[in-house]
Write a protein that holds these residues in place. Structure first.
Motif, PDB file in Angstrom:
ATOM      1  N   SER A   1      83.648 122.502  56.593  1.00 39.09           N
ATOM      2  CA  SER A   1      84.478 121.486  55.957  1.00 39.09           C
ATOM      3  C   SER A   1      85.140 122.063  54.710  1.00 39.09           C
ATOM      4  O   SER A   1      84.501 122.699  53.874  1.00 39.09           O
ATOM      5  CB  SER A   1      83.621 120.281  55.570  1.00 39.09           C
TER       6      SER A   1
ATOM      7  N   GLN B   1      86.901 115.804  61.719  1.00 39.10           N
ATOM      8  CA  GLN B   1      86.223 114.611  61.234  1.00 39.10           C
ATOM      9  C   GLN B   1      86.229 114.599  59.706  1.00 39.10           C
ATOM     10  O   GLN B   1      86.055 115.630  59.058  1.00 39.10           O
ATOM     11  CB  GLN B   1      84.788 114.594  61.742  1.00 39.10           C
ATOM     12  N   SER B   2      86.422 113.441  59.137  1.00 39.49           N
ATOM     13  CA  SER B   2      86.462 113.289  57.686  1.00 39.49           C
ATOM     14  C   SER B   2      85.082 113.542  57.068  1.00 39.49           C
ATOM     15  O   SER B   2      84.070 113.041  57.543  1.00 39.49           O
ATOM     16  CB  SER B   2      86.934 111.881  57.323  1.00 39.49           C
TER      17      SER B   2
ATOM     18  N   ARG C   1      89.755 115.545  55.671  1.00 39.58           N
ATOM     19  CA  ARG C   1      89.763 115.815  57.113  1.00 39.58           C
ATOM     20  C   ARG C   1      90.011 117.287  57.449  1.00 39.58           C
ATOM     21  O   ARG C   1      90.023 117.665  58.608  1.00 39.58           O
ATOM     22  CB  ARG C   1      90.825 114.955  57.806  1.00 39.58           C
TER      23      ARG C   1
ATOM     24  N   THR D   1      83.537 118.871  63.471  1.00 39.44           N
ATOM     25  CA  THR D   1      82.890 117.570  63.335  1.00 39.44           C
ATOM     26  C   THR D   1      81.485 117.771  62.785  1.00 39.44           C
ATOM     27  O   THR D   1      80.899 118.839  62.947  1.00 39.44           O
ATOM     28  CB  THR D   1      82.769 116.840  64.690  1.00 39.44           C
TER      29      THR D   1
END
Length: 118
Positions: A104, A84-85, A90, A60
């Motif tokens: 990410s 979390q996007s 995602r 996240t």
């Protein structure tokens, strides 16, 4: 010297001896097990975030910051999972660089698709 001090010193010496005996009889970590960081299942990727990628302890944007990977760093990806996007993506990669941080997938260009985390 008081009895209390003698007993405390004896306890410390006994604990130290037990620790040495344990270390001498316990095989080194990974002696007969595969180190996950060296697994053939590890994928590699490159950080493509121009300002560097903040690696976190959880998938996240609010996860604790572990470190920042600079642009162009080649990272080892253990697995991928949803989180979390970030800009509509995602997917997050769990990196194995000694810190087990997450980054990410939006900002890591994987050379091959990493396996799913269990």
């Amino acid at each position: 010297m008081s009895l209390r001090i003698l007993l405390m010193r004896f306890g410390i010496a006994a604990a130290g001896g037990a620790l040495l005996a344990f270390a001498a009889t316990t095989p080194a970590a990974g002696a007969d097990q595969e180190d996950p960081r060296e697994s053939k299942q590890i994928a590699k990727g490159e950080v493509i975030a121009r300002t560097g990628l903040v690696l976190r302890g959880a998938p996240t944007r609010g996860g604790a910051v572990v470190r920042v990977a600079p642009y162009g760093e080649i990272v080892k990806i253990y697995c991928r999972a949803e989180g979390q996007s970030v800009s509509g993506d995602r997917q997050w990669h769990l990196l194995v660089d000694g810190t087990w941080a997450r980054g990410s997938a939006q900002y890591i260009e994987a050379y091959r698709t990493p396996r799913l985390c269990a």
